[in-house]
Design an enzyme around this catalytic site. Structure first.
Site, PDB file in Angstrom:
ATOM      1  N   SER A  30      -6.632  -1.275   2.823  1.00 43.51           N
ATOM      2  CA  SER A  30      -7.551  -0.281   3.376  1.00 43.51           C
ATOM      3  C   SER A  30      -8.392   0.327   2.249  1.00 43.51           C
ATOM      4  O   SER A  30      -7.863   0.681   1.192  1.00 43.51           O
ATOM      5  CB  SER A  30      -6.732   0.812   4.069  1.00 43.51           C
ATOM      6  OG  SER A  30      -7.568   1.849   4.508  1.00 43.51           O
ATOM      7  N   CYS A  79      -1.577   9.056   1.531  1.00 39.57           N
ATOM      8  CA  CYS A  79      -2.681   9.139   0.585  1.00 39.57           C
ATOM      9  C   CYS A  79      -2.402  10.239  -0.434  1.00 39.57           C
ATOM     10  O   CYS A  79      -2.175  11.389  -0.070  1.00 39.57           O
ATOM     11  CB  CYS A  79      -4.007   9.420   1.285  1.00 39.57           C
ATOM     12  SG  CYS A  79      -5.380   9.445   0.114  1.00 39.57           S
ATOM     13  N   ASN A 129      -7.681   6.139  -8.512  1.00 39.61           N
ATOM     14  CA  ASN A 129      -8.772   6.571  -7.654  1.00 39.61           C
ATOM     15  C   ASN A 129      -8.394   7.836  -6.922  1.00 39.61           C
ATOM     16  O   ASN A 129      -7.236   8.055  -6.572  1.00 39.61           O
ATOM     17  CB  ASN A 129      -9.172   5.466  -6.669  1.00 39.61           C
ATOM     18  CG  ASN A 129      -8.409   5.534  -5.367  1.00 39.61           C
ATOM     19  OD1 ASN A 129      -8.729   6.336  -4.476  1.00 39.61           O
ATOM     20  ND2 ASN A 129      -7.380   4.726  -5.232  1.00 39.61           N
ATOM     21  N   ILE A 143     -10.680   9.043  -4.124  1.00 42.12           N
ATOM     22  CA  ILE A 143     -11.900   8.988  -3.315  1.00 42.12           C
ATOM     23  C   ILE A 143     -11.882  10.140  -2.308  1.00 42.12           C
ATOM     24  O   ILE A 143     -12.927  10.713  -1.996  1.00 42.12           O
ATOM     25  CB  ILE A 143     -12.018   7.626  -2.583  1.00 42.12           C
ATOM     26  CG1 ILE A 143     -11.903   6.446  -3.557  1.00 42.12           C
ATOM     27  CG2 ILE A 143     -13.312   7.541  -1.769  1.00 42.12           C
ATOM     28  CD1 ILE A 143     -12.928   6.407  -4.671  1.00 42.12           C
ATOM     29  N   GLY A 144     -10.687  10.461  -1.822  1.00 34.56           N
ATOM     30  CA  GLY A 144     -10.570  11.575  -0.880  1.00 34.56           C
ATOM     31  C   GLY A 144     -10.913  11.192   0.551  1.00 34.56           C
ATOM     32  O   GLY A 144     -11.431  12.006   1.310  1.00 34.56           O
ATOM     33  N   ASN A 201       1.486   2.206  -0.711  1.00 39.39           N
ATOM     34  CA  ASN A 201       0.203   2.818  -1.050  1.00 39.39           C
ATOM     35  C   ASN A 201       0.190   3.046  -2.568  1.00 39.39           C
ATOM     36  O   ASN A 201       1.156   2.738  -3.254  1.00 39.39           O
ATOM     37  CB  ASN A 201       0.027   4.130  -0.292  1.00 39.39           C
ATOM     38  CG  ASN A 201      -1.444   4.460  -0.056  1.00 39.39           C
ATOM     39  OD1 ASN A 201      -2.292   4.149  -0.892  1.00 39.39           O
ATOM     40  ND2 ASN A 201      -1.737   5.096   1.050  1.00 39.39           N
ATOM     41  N   LYS A 223     -11.072   0.796   6.212  1.00 41.60           N
ATOM     42  CA  LYS A 223     -10.851   2.001   5.414  1.00 41.60           C
ATOM     43  C   LYS A 223     -10.283   3.064   6.357  1.00 41.60           C
ATOM     44  O   LYS A 223     -10.497   3.001   7.565  1.00 41.60           O
ATOM     45  CB  LYS A 223     -12.176   2.483   4.803  1.00 41.60           C
ATOM     46  CG  LYS A 223     -12.085   3.855   4.129  1.00 41.60           C
ATOM     47  CD  LYS A 223     -12.785   3.916   2.792  1.00 41.60           C
ATOM     48  CE  LYS A 223     -12.453   5.222   2.069  1.00 41.60           C
ATOM     49  NZ  LYS A 223     -11.221   5.136   1.269  1.00 41.60           N
ATOM     50  N   GLY A 280      -3.417  -1.787  -8.470  1.00 39.60           N
ATOM     51  CA  GLY A 280      -3.630  -2.947  -9.325  1.00 39.60           C
ATOM     52  C   GLY A 280      -2.327  -3.523  -9.862  1.00 39.60           C
ATOM     53  O   GLY A 280      -1.240  -3.091  -9.478  1.00 39.60           O
TER      54      GLY A 280
HETATM   55  C1  LIG Z   1     -10.687   2.794  -4.269  1.00 39.98           C
HETATM   56  C2  LIG Z   1      -9.517   2.711  -3.340  1.00 39.98           C
HETATM   57  C3  LIG Z   1      -9.610   3.272  -2.063  1.00 39.98           C
HETATM   58  C4  LIG Z   1      -8.530   3.233  -1.196  1.00 39.98           C
HETATM   59  N1  LIG Z   1      -8.648   3.787   0.051  1.00 39.98           N
HETATM   60  C5  LIG Z   1      -7.586   3.758   0.895  1.00 39.98           C
HETATM   61  C6  LIG Z   1      -7.687   4.320   2.201  1.00 39.98           C
HETATM   62  O1  LIG Z   1      -8.738   4.813   2.613  1.00 39.98           O
HETATM   63  N2  LIG Z   1      -6.581   4.285   2.995  1.00 39.98           N
HETATM   64  C7  LIG Z   1      -5.399   3.711   2.603  1.00 39.98           C
HETATM   65  O2  LIG Z   1      -4.441   3.685   3.387  1.00 39.98           O
HETATM   66  N3  LIG Z   1      -5.288   3.150   1.380  1.00 39.98           N
HETATM   67  C8  LIG Z   1      -6.339   3.169   0.522  1.00 39.98           C
HETATM   68  N4  LIG Z   1      -6.223   2.589  -0.725  1.00 39.98           N
HETATM   69  C9  LIG Z   1      -4.960   1.936  -1.108  1.00 39.98           C
HETATM   70  C10 LIG Z   1      -5.042   0.415  -0.940  1.00 39.98           C
HETATM   71  O3  LIG Z   1      -5.252   0.056   0.414  1.00 39.98           O
HETATM   72  C11 LIG Z   1      -3.755  -0.272  -1.444  1.00 39.98           C
HETATM   73  O4  LIG Z   1      -2.675   0.083  -0.605  1.00 39.98           O
HETATM   74  C12 LIG Z   1      -3.402   0.110  -2.866  1.00 39.98           C
HETATM   75  O5  LIG Z   1      -4.558   0.170  -3.644  1.00 39.98           O
HETATM   76  C13 LIG Z   1      -2.421  -0.852  -3.509  1.00 39.98           C
HETATM   77  O6  LIG Z   1      -2.866  -2.179  -3.476  1.00 39.98           O
HETATM   78  P1  LIG Z   1      -3.706  -2.879  -4.672  1.00 39.98           P
HETATM   79  O7  LIG Z   1      -2.935  -2.685  -5.924  1.00 39.98           O
HETATM   80  O8  LIG Z   1      -3.811  -4.320  -4.262  1.00 39.98           O
HETATM   81  O9  LIG Z   1      -5.014  -2.207  -4.691  1.00 39.98           O
HETATM   82  C14 LIG Z   1      -7.306   2.612  -1.608  1.00 39.98           C
HETATM   83  C15 LIG Z   1      -7.230   2.040  -2.877  1.00 39.98           C
HETATM   84  C16 LIG Z   1      -8.307   2.075  -3.749  1.00 39.98           C
HETATM   85  C17 LIG Z   1      -8.170   1.458  -5.099  1.00 39.98           C
END
Ligand SMILES: Cc1cc2nc3c(=O)[nH]c(=O)nc-3n(C[C@H](O)[C@H](O)[C@H](O)COP(=O)(O)O)c2cc1C
Ligand SMILES: Cc1cc2nc3c(=O)[nH]c(=O)nc-3n(C[C@H](O)[C@H](O)[C@H](O)COP(=O)(O)OP(=O)(O)OC[C@H]3O[C@@H](n4cnc5c(N)ncnc54)[C@H](O)[C@@H]3O)c2cc1C
Ligand code: FES
Lengths: 312, 258
Positions: free
Chosen positions: A23, A133, A71, A73-74, A195, A47, A220
């Protein structure tokens, strides 16, 4: 194209393969369409949508860290109404199951969102509840209050819809296996693990945080081992459907999660570095299956061999 | 737009401050416009983790050049690359500078890493005044990099070792004394503090213009919502809705965005 059967079934839903997106990490604008064939994805995840529009946090909102990023973003988004009006028709054209991620400040928000999205069942195939979040003020709610609120949110969504519900959790909430069990007990069908993890980075010149919100969510490769651990533990303990999220950058990463039992794989931050990441990971999984004489992905899924454990 | 692995043709030091790197890509060069940028993955090993944005500095047929400054980890690694090594490059990205400003006179105000896109603009379009702010003489560009500019090139240096002593806004103020506000159009790129000062001078005189903002970027594709700029239409991603913004779009100061 692929001789390997990647079909993934969860709670009556059929996905052509296990790849979805994290997301908030994936685009629907033309810029992104240049790189990704949405109809090759197993599922699309939106998102986070909130009841009302949210403007998001002040800048700076992101910063690079070792093997990852922070991040805050809020949850910037245009709100439910705009989503129903403009995004649903767009997704209706894509023949890929849609998972809508939602969040709310109170149970009433979750209920309102779930009821509205339930009416879009032709397009919306599952809900993912963002219960974790790290970047949104909780009004100083204590730990127990937080847990109560999470269970309350799952309950009201369960009452509002028979769509499959995935509760997205973070280790910040405490014992993940225990909370996972509780959310399943009150009606969630599965879990999204994990998350981002709350973290911080300091600007050594200005001696302040590199993020305006002070703390941000770490994502990441840096968080992948933590995510693998929780997917493993929850799968072992509960066996319920899990969407894995955390540091999936390559097919190799995705396969680790499959071996410990993940049902779907959410590619997140990787999209920022390589917009074609989902497609390349998909091809890599097929290749791995061919190389290992796997004809159906279920032969790989959950194939973790305790008996093979190297332990001198 | 394309995302390609390209071979470095040349990578060399221009002066104390800048390096120049070139490569070929038909897909990326095609349609590139001044103000647009490239998103470059410096190493496939994810160190640095994110890509880094760089402006088009020169495009000649399929050959693309960037001009860059070592500011940290990523650019230091970039400077180590030899001809024949590869980079992964995505582009062209973002919205370009306005091309047609006639009958107004075009004033470019550049500083630091904001110099490359404006030099490219000056290669494609007529510029009346090209103002450059530098720290000292050692940062001044060799004539060979500036000879294509048709208008007047003026330097300011902080230490006064070349051109006028002080900030580049000193030069801008001088010029604005001679020109009627409605006759000029300002395009600026450089440190946010510099661009804010330029904008303040312009807006006090009702002069129109554009600024190319410098925000930290992760995705470069409008997805992460990390590179936002506050506009009268709300927070917008500078990678897709910018990096060039009309002064009139921007809300509040560029220096501290809350
Ligand atoms: C810039 C950014 C915005 C994100 N926005 C959301 C969001 O709106 N809702 C949510 O449930 N997770 C959000 N996430 C979390 C990601 O969906 C994911 O669960 C998390 O980044 C871990 O996976 P990754 O390491 O592959 O990024 C966000 C992550 C990033 C980096
Ligand atoms: C649209 C656009 C176009 C651009 N075009 C160009 C161009 O044409 N040429 C060019 O040279 N640049 C350009 N830039 C800027 C360029 O992208 C940056 O200089 C580059 O990303 C820096 O990467 P780096 O890894 O070298 O620095 P980073 O390591 O990312 O660091 C950047 C700065 O932050 C500081 N920093 C990092 N961590 C900390 C910390 N913990 N505490 C204090 N300070 C810290 C570093 O010292 C450095 O000054 C452009 C930027 C944008 C947005
Ligand atoms: S860099 Fe991700 S939205 Fe601009």
């Amino acid at each position: 194209m692929s001789d390997v059967n990647l079909t993934t079934k969860i709670k009556g839903l059929t996905f052509r393969n296990p790849i979805t997106v994290g997301s908030g990490t994936f685009g629907t604008k033309q810029d992104f369409l240049d790189y990704v064939d949405y109809e090759r994805l197993g599922a699309m995840t939106t998102k986070t949508i909130t009841r009302h529009p949210r403007t998001g946090n002040p800048m700076p909102r992101i910063c690079e860290t070792s093997a990852g990023m922070l991040n805050a973003i809020g949850l910037q988004n245009r709100g439910l109404e705009e989503f129903l009006k403009n995004k649903i028709p767009l997704f209706a054209k894509i023949k890929t199951p849609l998972i809508v991620n939602i969040a709310g400040e109170a149970a009433g928000d979750f209920q309102h969102l779930a009821e509205a999205l339930h009416k879009e069942k032709d397009v919306v195939k599952a809900l993912e509840l963002n219960l974790s979040c790290p970047n949104v003020e909780e009004g100083g709610a204590g730990f127990m209050r937080k847990r109560e609120r999470i269970l309350e949110a799952v309950k009201v969504v369960r009452d509002a819809t028979d769509l499959p519900i995935f509760a997205k959790l973070s280790p910040e909430l405490g014992d993940v296996v225990e909370i996972a069990r509780d959310v399943i007990d009150v009606g969630a069908d599965g879990l999204t693990l994990i998350n981002t993890l709350k973290g911080m980075a300091v600007d050594t010149e200005r001696r302040c945080s590199r993020i305006a919100n002070i703390t941000g969510g770490l994502s990441g490769p840096a968080i992948k081992p933590v995510a693998v651990r929780y997917v493993y533990e929850v799968k072992q303990a509960l066996g319920v459907p899990v969407i894995a999220s955390g540091g999936i950058m390559t097919a190799q990463d995705a396969i680790e999660f499959l071996i410990v039992g993940a049902d779907l794989l959410a590619v997140g931050t990787a999209n920022f570095i390589n917009p074609r990441a989902t497609m390349e990971i998909l091809d890599g999984i097929s290749q791995y299956c061919r190389d290992h004489d796997i004809t159906h992905i279920d032969e790989l899924r959950g194939s973790f061999h305790h008996e093979n454990q190297i332990s001198g | 737009m394309a995302d390609e692995v390209v071979k470095i043709l040349d990578n060399r030091k221009v002066n104390e401050k800048y390096y120049k790197l070139s490569f070929c890509s038909h897909e990326i060069a095609r349609g590139a416009q001044p103000g647009q940028f490239l998103h470059i993955q410096i190493n496939p090993t994810l160190d640095p983790f994110w890509r880094r944005p760089f402006s088009f500095y020169r495009v000649d047929g399929d050959e693309i050049e960037i001009l860059y400054e070592i500011l940290g980890h990523g650019t230091a690694m970039l400077a180590q690359k030899q001809a024949g090594e590869v980079l992964k490059v995505m582009g062209p990205l973002g919205k370009p500078f306005r091309k047609a400003v006639k009958p107004k006179k075009r004033i470019c105000v550049a500083g630091g890493v904001g110099l490359p896109p404006l030099l490219y603009l000056a290669e494609c379009e007529d510029v009346d005044f090209f103002l450059i702010g530098a720290k000292s003489r050692s940062e001044v560009m060799p004539d060979s990099e500036l000879e294509h500019i048709k208008g007047t090139v003026m330097y300011s240096t902080n230490d006064g070792s070349y051109g006028v002593k002080g900030y580049v806004t000193v030069l801008l103020e001088q010029i604005l004394k001679e020109e009627r506000p409605e006759d000029v159009f300002i395009q600026t790129c450089g440190p946010m503090v510099m661009m804010q000062a330029v904008r303040d001078l312009a807006e006090a005189r009702y002069i129109k213009g554009e600024a190319s903002v410098d925000e930290t970027m992760a995705c470069g594709l409008g997805v992460c919502l990390g590179c936002m700029v506050k506009t009268h239409a709300g927070w917008l991603p500078s990678c897709t809705e910018g990096p060039v913004f009309d002064f009139s779009q921007l809300q509040g100061s560029l220096i501290c965005q809350t």
